[in-house]
Design an enzyme around this catalytic site. Structure first.
Site, mmCIF file in Angstrom:
data_model
loop_
_atom_site.group_PDB
_atom_site.id
_atom_site.type_symbol
_atom_site.label_atom_id
_atom_site.label_comp_id
_atom_site.label_asym_id
_atom_site.label_seq_id
_atom_site.Cartn_x
_atom_site.Cartn_y
_atom_site.Cartn_z
ATOM 1 N N ASN A 155 -59.067 46.810 -61.682
ATOM 2 C CA ASN A 155 -59.780 47.969 -61.124
ATOM 3 C C ASN A 155 -59.931 49.128 -62.112
ATOM 4 O OD1 ASN A 155 -57.013 48.366 -60.910
ATOM 5 N ND2 ASN A 155 -57.160 49.539 -59.023
ATOM 6 N N GLU A 253 -45.611 48.321 -60.786
ATOM 7 C CA GLU A 253 -46.473 49.339 -60.167
ATOM 8 C C GLU A 253 -47.403 48.602 -59.216
ATOM 9 O OE1 GLU A 253 -46.464 52.501 -60.152
ATOM 10 O OE2 GLU A 253 -44.899 52.768 -61.649
ATOM 11 N N CYS A 287 -55.317 51.933 -56.360
ATOM 12 C CA CYS A 287 -54.015 51.852 -55.684
ATOM 13 C C CYS A 287 -53.701 53.135 -54.925
ATOM 14 C CB CYS A 287 -52.921 51.550 -56.695
ATOM 15 S SG CYS A 287 -52.884 52.735 -58.057
HETATM 16 P P1 NAD Z 1 -53.029 40.904 -58.441
HETATM 17 O O1 NAD Z 1 -51.591 41.136 -58.188
HETATM 18 O O2 NAD Z 1 -53.700 39.814 -57.744
HETATM 19 O O3 NAD Z 1 -53.276 40.660 -60.006
HETATM 20 C C1 NAD Z 1 -52.779 41.553 -60.993
HETATM 21 C C2 NAD Z 1 -52.524 40.775 -62.281
HETATM 22 O O4 NAD Z 1 -51.493 39.813 -62.052
HETATM 23 C C3 NAD Z 1 -53.726 39.987 -62.773
HETATM 24 O O5 NAD Z 1 -53.764 40.051 -64.179
HETATM 25 C C4 NAD Z 1 -53.429 38.576 -62.296
HETATM 26 O O6 NAD Z 1 -54.075 37.580 -63.072
HETATM 27 C C5 NAD Z 1 -51.918 38.524 -62.478
HETATM 28 N N1 NAD Z 1 -51.219 37.536 -61.657
HETATM 29 C C6 NAD Z 1 -51.588 37.044 -60.457
HETATM 30 N N2 NAD Z 1 -50.655 36.178 -60.003
HETATM 31 C C7 NAD Z 1 -49.673 36.139 -60.930
HETATM 32 C C8 NAD Z 1 -48.427 35.455 -61.035
HETATM 33 N N3 NAD Z 1 -47.994 34.618 -60.076
HETATM 34 N N4 NAD Z 1 -47.658 35.663 -62.114
HETATM 35 C C9 NAD Z 1 -48.042 36.518 -63.084
HETATM 36 N N5 NAD Z 1 -49.231 37.190 -63.060
HETATM 37 C C10 NAD Z 1 -50.033 37.003 -61.991
HETATM 38 O O7 NAD Z 1 -53.715 42.318 -58.140
HETATM 39 P P2 NAD Z 1 -55.264 42.690 -58.217
HETATM 40 O O8 NAD Z 1 -55.934 42.139 -57.026
HETATM 41 O O9 NAD Z 1 -55.795 42.356 -59.546
HETATM 42 O O10 NAD Z 1 -55.196 44.278 -58.156
HETATM 43 C C11 NAD Z 1 -55.198 44.980 -56.983
HETATM 44 C C12 NAD Z 1 -53.807 45.386 -56.588
HETATM 45 O O11 NAD Z 1 -53.185 46.129 -57.643
HETATM 46 C C13 NAD Z 1 -53.813 46.310 -55.396
HETATM 47 O O12 NAD Z 1 -52.773 45.966 -54.532
HETATM 48 C C14 NAD Z 1 -53.576 47.680 -56.032
HETATM 49 O O13 NAD Z 1 -53.053 48.629 -55.160
HETATM 50 C C15 NAD Z 1 -52.650 47.333 -57.140
HETATM 51 N N6 NAD Z 1 -52.668 48.396 -58.164
HETATM 52 C C16 NAD Z 1 -51.560 49.182 -58.344
HETATM 53 C C17 NAD Z 1 -51.581 50.228 -59.261
HETATM 54 C C18 NAD Z 1 -50.388 51.135 -59.474
HETATM 55 O O14 NAD Z 1 -50.339 51.845 -60.476
HETATM 56 N N7 NAD Z 1 -49.433 51.170 -58.557
HETATM 57 C C19 NAD Z 1 -52.742 50.451 -60.004
HETATM 58 C C20 NAD Z 1 -53.844 49.634 -59.778
HETATM 59 C C21 NAD Z 1 -53.795 48.589 -58.866
#
Ligand code: NAD
Length: 486
Positions: A155, A253, A287
């Site tokens: 995002n 995070e 987020c």
């Molecule tokens: P996601 O958890 O699906 O993916 C995030 C990353 O993790 C990607 O690079 C993905 O390929 C990787 N990933 C997925 N499964 C994995 C596994 N089993 N092992 C290791 N890596 C893996 O999240 P998303 O859909 O890409 O992003 C949206 C989410 O992120 C929302 O929940 C949002 O709130 C959160 N977010 C949090 C922050 C923060 O600073 N707190 C900032 C932005 C987004």
């Protein structure tokens, strides 16, 4: 906007072995049109192993590079971010569906992270503690962890990867970055190119674009000493479990379902403007998005009318072709997910005031009233341009509604009395609270992070970065050795 497609990602991403590996050629889609805009060779779990071995050796040399040279490389990286703004922003728009101002803001915030990281290597990195033993000196110092694995979402792919990458490098670590496959170019390839051109020695930074299997291999690799993960709570929990088992440092995070509380004495024009920004910026895919508008009953109708008018005025369309407020969601899966959450809530009695329709990857900015806490639009992280409004009668009820969510990332409280707002703020369990402002707040110099299901209290930014990306070591020196009873 003219984006020079196919210009960068075929070049060296710092790890030649990965490019010659056996990963698949994957399509990079443009969310606004659904078209394939380029292809990228994905990394595989085997590439993680190769990168980790290279990084282990490179880290010893990188750690020894004098602090001023490390700082200079990071300053050059910052300058290159600005020089390449048009190219980077073009990719942010085409690859991620970002509108121009969001892309500009993200780039500026990333630049600030680079500048801040450039100041880190010159900070004192230890303290001297007294000793009860005469002639003994106790040095306590910060030392690099080794290799840090960074796993980032799509995002804000540039900021959310580089806010970990820059400080980790500044503190003498090597970094392996795994961007999300949906943002591998702007969140990975372009950044690798920038750090290479800034003069970072080979082997210190690796970009491995790939899916969960590559991410998992990174988390499980014994040579990777810390995981800095930004993403969903579900994945964060899995990563935390593995890191716990391996006794590996994990900074998580995670997601949010952030509340904006509007008290009866609030300025409703300001509160509704903050609410609209907090819910609709980047199509709500943030987020810190305002996922719950909690409004005191006596002003709820007036607030909803103002919020709906603002939502109705937002232009929706392809940000690469026209100036719009709302671009596409990242893909159809996400757009359908948002549609499903809204529709299920409407079936349970919620009322759409404005919006509520999906067109392909686009979803209209939507205001929903008559929301109750059992509806998915209230209890789930929507991650779309949806503003659910729920009412309350007393300050303690507002506090309880905020705290009802297992998430604890950000909150906003609007009131004519900062004392009254602060009283509520002191009773809510979230990591970041903004009074008379909106929930999507980020300042590079202030530590950033959530509580509860939003993260394990790792903190980015400002002074928190030094602790975050190092471990510590106690070195004691006896001026003269002494005899022990044995
Ligand atoms: P996601 O958890 O699906 O993916 C995030 C990353 O993790 C990607 O690079 C993905 O390929 C990787 N990933 C997925 N499964 C994995 C596994 N089993 N092992 C290791 N890596 C893996 O999240 P998303 O859909 O890409 O992003 C949206 C989410 O992120 C929302 O929940 C949002 O709130 C959160 N977010 C949090 C922050 C923060 O600073 N707190 C900032 C932005 C987004």
């Amino acid at each position: 906007m003219d984006v020079p497609v196919n210009s960068v990602w075929q070049q060296n991403l710092f790890l030649g072995s990965w490019q010659n590996g056996d990963g698949e050629q994957v399509d990079i889609m443009e969310p606004a049109t659904g078209e394939v805009i380029t292809q990228l060779k994905a990394a595989t779990p085997l590439d993680v192993d190769r990168a980790a071995i290279i990084a282990k050796d490179a880290q010893k040399k990188w750690m020894a590079v004098p602090f001023d040279q490390k700082a200079e490389i990071l300053r050059r990286a910052a300058a290159l971010l600005k020089e390449r703004a048009e190219e980077i922003n073009g990719w942010n728009t085409r690859e991620c569906g970002s509108i121009g101002p969001k892309a500009d803001w993200e780039l500026q915030a990333t630049y600030e992270q680079a500048q801040m990281a450039a100041a880190m290597p010159m900070q004192p990195n230890g303290e001297i503690f007294p000793s009860s033993i005469p002639g003994k000196r106790n040095y306590w110092k910060r030392v690099p962890l080794g290799t840090v694995g960074v796993i980032a979402p799509w995002n804000f792919p540039i900021l959310l990867s580089m806010r970990s990458v820059f400080p980790a490098l500044a503190m003498g670590n090597c970094v392996i970055l795994k961007p999300d496959p949906k943002s591998s170019i702007c969140g990975g390839a372009l950044m690798a190119q920038i750090l290479e051109d800034a003069g970072l020695p080979e082997g210190v930074f690796h970009v491995l674009p790939g899916g969960p299997d590559v991410g998992q291999a990174l988390v499980e690799h014994p040579l990777v000493k810390m995981i800095s993960f930004t993403g969903s709570t579900a994945v964060g929990k899995k990563i935390g479990e593995i890191c716990g088992r391996m006794l590996k440092k994990a900074s998580l995070e995670l997601g949010g379902n952030n509340a904006q509380v509007v008290l009866e004495d609030a300025d409703l024009d300001i509160a509704s403007s903050c609410g609209a920004w907090g819910s609709f910026l980047h199509q709500g895919q943030i987020c810190m998005q305002t996922g719950r508008h909690l409004v005191q009953s006596s002003v709820a109708d007036a607030y909803i009318a103002r919020l709906a008018a603002r939502a109705g005025n937002l232009a929706c369309g392809n940000p690469a072709q026209e100036q719009v407020h709302i671009g596409p969601l990242i893909n159809e899966v996400q757009a359908k997910r948002v549609e499903g959450i809204v529709n299920r809530s409407v079936e349970m009695g919620a009322r759409i005031v404005v919006g509520g329709r999906r067109n392909g990857n686009y979803y209209e900015p939507t205001v929903i009233a008559d929301v109750t806490s059992d509806m998915p639009v209230f209890s789930e992280e929507v991650f779309g341009p949806v503003a659910p409004v729920m009412t309350f009668d007393s300050d303690s009820e507002a506090r309880d509604l905020v705290n009802e969510s297992p998430y604890g990332l950000a909150a906003a409280i609007h009131s004519g009395s900062t004392e009254r707002a602060l009283k509520i703020a002191n009773q809510i369990q979230v990591g970041m609270i903004h009074i008379n402002d909106q929930t999507v707040n980020n300042e590079f110099q202030v530590p950033f992070g959530g509580m509860g299901s939003s993260g394990n209290s790792g903190r980015f930014g400002g002074p928190a970065n030094i602790e975050e990306f190092t471990t510590s070591q106690w070195v004691s020196v006896m001026e003269e050795g002494m005899q022990y009873p044995f």
